[in-house]
Design a protein around this motif. Structure first.
Motif, PDB file in Angstrom:
ATOM      1  N   GLY A   1       2.537   1.661  -3.377  1.00 15.77           N
ATOM      2  CA  GLY A   1       1.595   2.153  -4.377  1.00 15.77           C
ATOM      3  C   GLY A   1       1.323   3.638  -4.210  1.00 15.77           C
ATOM      4  O   GLY A   1       1.244   4.396  -5.193  1.00 15.77           O
TER       5      GLY A   1
ATOM      6  N   ASP B   1      -8.190   5.489   3.197  1.00 15.58           N
ATOM      7  CA  ASP B   1      -9.123   4.445   2.796  1.00 15.58           C
ATOM      8  C   ASP B   1      -9.624   3.762   4.059  1.00 15.58           C
ATOM      9  O   ASP B   1      -9.140   4.045   5.155  1.00 15.58           O
TER      10      ASP B   1
ATOM     11  N   ASN C   1     -10.589  -1.647  -0.503  1.00 17.91           N
ATOM     12  CA  ASN C   1     -10.015  -1.858  -1.832  1.00 17.91           C
ATOM     13  C   ASN C   1      -9.666  -3.313  -2.086  1.00 17.91           C
ATOM     14  O   ASN C   1      -9.743  -3.794  -3.218  1.00 17.91           O
TER      15      ASN C   1
ATOM     16  N   GLU D   1       2.230   6.482  -7.000  1.00 18.65           N
ATOM     17  CA  GLU D   1       1.203   7.395  -7.520  1.00 18.65           C
ATOM     18  C   GLU D   1       1.655   8.844  -7.308  1.00 18.65           C
ATOM     19  O   GLU D   1       1.470   9.697  -8.180  1.00 18.65           O
TER      20      GLU D   1
ATOM     21  N   GLY E   1       0.796  -1.220   0.000  1.00 14.71           N
ATOM     22  CA  GLY E   1       0.000   0.000   0.000  1.00 14.71           C
ATOM     23  C   GLY E   1       0.828   1.267   0.000  1.00 14.71           C
ATOM     24  O   GLY E   1       0.549   2.211  -0.759  1.00 14.71           O
TER      25      GLY E   1
ATOM     26  N   TRP F   1      -9.616   6.075  -2.811  1.00 14.97           N
ATOM     27  CA  TRP F   1      -9.116   6.862  -1.695  1.00 14.97           C
ATOM     28  C   TRP F   1      -9.985   8.091  -1.496  1.00 14.97           C
ATOM     29  O   TRP F   1     -10.515   8.652  -2.463  1.00 14.97           O
TER      30      TRP F   1
ATOM     31  N   ARG G   1      -9.045   5.806  -8.776  1.00 12.82           N
ATOM     32  CA  ARG G   1      -8.603   4.435  -9.078  1.00 12.82           C
ATOM     33  C   ARG G   1      -8.485   3.583  -7.826  1.00 12.82           C
ATOM     34  O   ARG G   1      -8.782   2.395  -7.839  1.00 12.82           O
ATOM     35  N   ASN G   2      -8.021   4.202  -6.761  1.00 12.04           N
ATOM     36  CA  ASN G   2      -7.743   3.451  -5.537  1.00 12.04           C
ATOM     37  C   ASN G   2      -8.844   3.550  -4.492  1.00 12.04           C
ATOM     38  O   ASN G   2      -8.699   3.044  -3.381  1.00 12.04           O
TER      39      ASN G   2
END
Length: 311
Positions: free
Chosen positions: A37, A114, A200, A41, A34, A281, A278-279
């Protein structure tokens, strides 16, 4: 650890770097996780938006981020580097009795949250949170819950929810797994009754119908996500798996402001806005005294939960 430190030091080679010319993002975790990622990003947002000339990610994995944290604290005055941090590190610091804490670094910004969900297999007898809690209170030890590693958001939220419904957290039967895939497999195979997981990680299974989501840990329902919160169902529990960045100790106020400006700029980029979507969040941008007070609150709450779990 030595290899990680070598990578970090290598990133600083090549002359005196500045945050605008070459920004290094330390992800205190292995590639693919996580924090990694999140760092990548951020790297792409920095590049695509032209916020900095060059952005690089280095990974220093281990112990819930506390190995990376201890190395980062040694980077005193390093003004071209940010470390990714978040809620997972709060729990890891408490569990490991880490010598390095949030007091040793400079919080810059909270960027995204998240949330975790309590899920059961679609074939489960539990249709609602009330159903699950009733059984859980009757037999805490026999109502096993799978999730991430000890001290993770999954684990802390399990302890918090137990506390709020009147169960002694020590009596809970939380089964920790190193990865979300293992936790999911154990639940679907019947090894555990339910699971606590990042939304997610299980969104696809919820959408396909193989899992039933009973509650989500956000304060309010998430846009486009039809899962009731714990709070709206009468359980006063909420918890965010927040992610943000911090700077090394010893930087000046001007350097700190430069970092805040950089983060504020890349947050506005098209890439970052896409990353939020996308995530799944939630944008939770926060800087300055507000962010520092938030961290203090998180640490206090986490200490209370960890003590309640008997860890």
């Amino acid at each position: 650890v030595v290899a990680g430190l070598a990578l970090v030091n290598a990133a600083a080679s090549g002359g005196e770097a500045t945050a605008r010319s070459k920004l290094v993002l330390m992800a205190p975790a292995a590639p693919g996780g996580g924090w990694d990622g999140f760092a990548r990003e951020s790297q792409q947002a920095l590049k695509s938006g032209g916020v900095v000339n060059n952005a690089q990610v280095v990974n220093v994995p281990g112990a819930g981020g506390t190995i990376g944290l201890s190395q980062f604290v040694q980077m005193h005055g390093r003004h071209d580097m940010l470390m990714v941090t978040g809620g997972v590190m709060v729990g890891a610091i408490e569990l490991s009795d880490s010598e390095s804490t949030f007091d040793d670094i400079v919080p810059i910004a909270r960027l995204a949250d998240d949330f975790a969900v309590l899920v059961v297999p679609a074939k489960s007898e539990f249709k609602t949170l009330d159903d699950f809690v009733k059984r859980w209170k009757e037999n805490p030890g026999g109502t096993s819950i799978s999730g991430g590693s000890l001290g993770s958001i999954d684990h802390l939220l399990t302890g918090l929810v137990a506390q709020k419904v009147g169960i002694d957290p020590i009596e809970t039967n939380y089964i920790a797994y190193s990865g979300g895939g293992e936790a999911l497999t154990s639940m679907l195979s019947g090894t555990t009754v339910g699971g606590m997981s990042g939304y997610n990680e299980v969104a696809d299974q919820i959408e396909s119908g193989s899992l039933r989501a009973l509650a989500i840990s956000s304060e309010e329902r998430l846009p486009g996500v039809d899962i009731p919160t714990f709070k709206e169902q009468g359980v006063d529990a909420s918890m965010a798996n927040w992610r943000g960045v911090a700077a090394a100790p010893g930087i000046t106020e001007e350097q700190k402001q430069e970092f805040v400006d950089i983060v504020s700029e890349y947050r506005q980029t098209e890439h970052w806005q896409g990353a939020l979507e996308r995530n799944s969040w939630t944008d939770s941008f926060m800087t300055g005294d507000e962010f520092e007070e938030f961290i203090d609150s998180e640490v206090a709450v986490t200490k209370d939960i960890v003590e309640g779990l008997g860890l």
